[in-house]
Design a protein around this motif. Structure first.
Motif, PDB file in Angstrom:
ATOM      1  N   MET A   1       0.822  -1.207   0.000  1.00 39.08           N
ATOM      2  CA  MET A   1       0.000   0.000   0.000  1.00 39.08           C
ATOM      3  C   MET A   1       0.859   1.262   0.000  1.00 39.08           C
ATOM      4  SD  MET A   1      -3.271   0.304  -0.006  1.00 39.08           S
ATOM      5  CE  MET A   1      -4.821  -0.334   0.401  1.00 39.08           C
ATOM      6  N   ASN A   2       2.132   1.142   0.307  1.00 31.15           N
ATOM      7  CA  ASN A   2       2.985   2.325   0.342  1.00 31.15           C
ATOM      8  C   ASN A   2       3.140   2.967  -1.034  1.00 31.15           C
ATOM      9  OD1 ASN A   2       3.335   2.046   3.048  1.00 31.15           O
ATOM     10  ND2 ASN A   2       5.281   0.952   2.899  1.00 31.15           N
ATOM     11  N   ASN A   3       2.992   2.180  -2.111  1.00 27.86           N
ATOM     12  CA  ASN A   3       3.123   2.719  -3.457  1.00 27.86           C
ATOM     13  C   ASN A   3       1.819   3.301  -3.988  1.00 27.86           C
ATOM     14  OD1 ASN A   3       5.775   1.889  -3.494  1.00 27.86           O
ATOM     15  ND2 ASN A   3       5.285  -0.081  -4.438  1.00 27.86           N
ATOM     16  N   ASP A   7      -3.611   9.928  -6.025  1.00 24.78           N
ATOM     17  CA  ASP A   7      -3.830  10.091  -7.464  1.00 24.78           C
ATOM     18  C   ASP A   7      -4.000   8.747  -8.158  1.00 24.78           C
ATOM     19  OD1 ASP A   7      -3.764  12.891  -7.558  1.00 24.78           O
ATOM     20  OD2 ASP A   7      -1.581  12.897  -7.554  1.00 24.78           O
ATOM     21  N   LYS A   8      -3.192   7.780  -7.784  1.00 30.81           N
ATOM     22  CA  LYS A   8      -3.294   6.441  -8.379  1.00 30.81           C
ATOM     23  C   LYS A   8      -4.620   5.798  -7.981  1.00 30.81           C
ATOM     24  CE  LYS A   8      -0.563   3.333 -10.106  1.00 30.81           C
ATOM     25  NZ  LYS A   8       0.052   3.425 -11.392  1.00 30.81           N
ATOM     26  N   LEU A   9      -5.024   5.971  -6.733  1.00 29.18           N
ATOM     27  CA  LEU A   9      -6.294   5.429  -6.263  1.00 29.18           C
ATOM     28  C   LEU A   9      -7.465   6.019  -7.053  1.00 29.18           C
ATOM     29  CD1 LEU A   9      -7.806   3.624  -4.270  1.00 29.18           C
ATOM     30  CD2 LEU A   9      -7.808   5.555  -2.677  1.00 29.18           C
ATOM     31  N   ILE A  10      -7.424   7.314  -7.332  1.00 23.90           N
ATOM     32  CA  ILE A  10      -8.488   7.951  -8.116  1.00 23.90           C
ATOM     33  C   ILE A  10      -8.557   7.331  -9.502  1.00 23.90           C
ATOM     34  CG2 ILE A  10      -9.152  10.116  -9.263  1.00 23.90           C
ATOM     35  CD1 ILE A  10      -8.187  11.544  -6.672  1.00 23.90           C
ATOM     36  N   ARG A  11      -7.413   7.035 -10.099  1.00 22.17           N
ATOM     37  CA  ARG A  11      -7.412   6.394 -11.414  1.00 22.17           C
ATOM     38  C   ARG A  11      -8.043   5.003 -11.334  1.00 22.17           C
ATOM     39  NH1 ARG A  11      -2.076   7.768 -14.927  1.00 22.17           N
ATOM     40  NH2 ARG A  11      -1.950   9.990 -14.450  1.00 22.17           N
TER      41      ARG A  11
END
Length: 169
Positions: A1-3, A7-11
């Motif tokens: 989860m550290n990566n 912004d990535k989660l929104i994608r």
């Protein structure tokens, strides 16, 4: 989860929500093609206005031709297939650009946005505007999909805005 950044989660969320609406479209298509008679019957009753309150002033709006019922139903089916196809392709393009630049991810939204606009046309314009306002579908106790269509629009419209908004970096 550290990566995993916000912004990535929104994608990921945008791709997932597009897959949800694509899955919905696939189920609607399956239902309409495998149970053509029941769904055709719904369209025919709404267009004929035969289960709405008797209002002679509005009866001129009724379409009673079975040939036109079939053609209008096939138009609706075509639009559902088209919106589902665009949403599926849009989901794929978004997925392919999950790790792309912000510009590439934003440009990958085109098919999704087109699909969502077609879906809004089907469920808002065709069902809620034409079905309810022109053919008085909401006055039928049996053949009334006003609330069902409203729930779909309540998902599609905010999804359209969420997909369109350029918040990814």
């Amino acid at each position: 989860m550290n990566n995993l950044t916000t912004d990535k989660l929104i994608r990921y969320i945008k791709v997932t929500l597009m897959m949800y609406i694509s899955f919905f479209g696939l189920l609607v298509m399956y239902s309409n093609f495998t149970d053509y008679a029941s769904n055709y019957e719904y369209v025919a009753h709404v267009l004929s206005m035969d289960t709405t309150r008797d209002n002679l002033k509005l009866s001129y709006r009724a379409i009673t031709s079975p040939m036109l019922h079939h053609r209008i139903y096939w138009l609706i089916l075509t639009l559902e297939v088209t919106f589902t196809g665009f949403c599926l392709i849009g989901s794929y393009h978004l997925y392919r650009q999950l790790n792309g630049s912000a510009e590439d991810f934003h440009e990958a939204k085109k098919f999704s946005l087109i699909g969502l606009m077609i879906a809004l046309f089907v469920y808002y314009i065709c069902l809620q505007v034409i079905g309810v306002e022109w053919f008085n579908m909401d006055q039928s106790t049996v053949w009334n999909a006003k609330d069902w269509a409203r729930h779909i629009v309540d998902f599609i419209f905010p999804l359209l805005i969420f997909i369109a908004v350029r918040i990814e970096r």
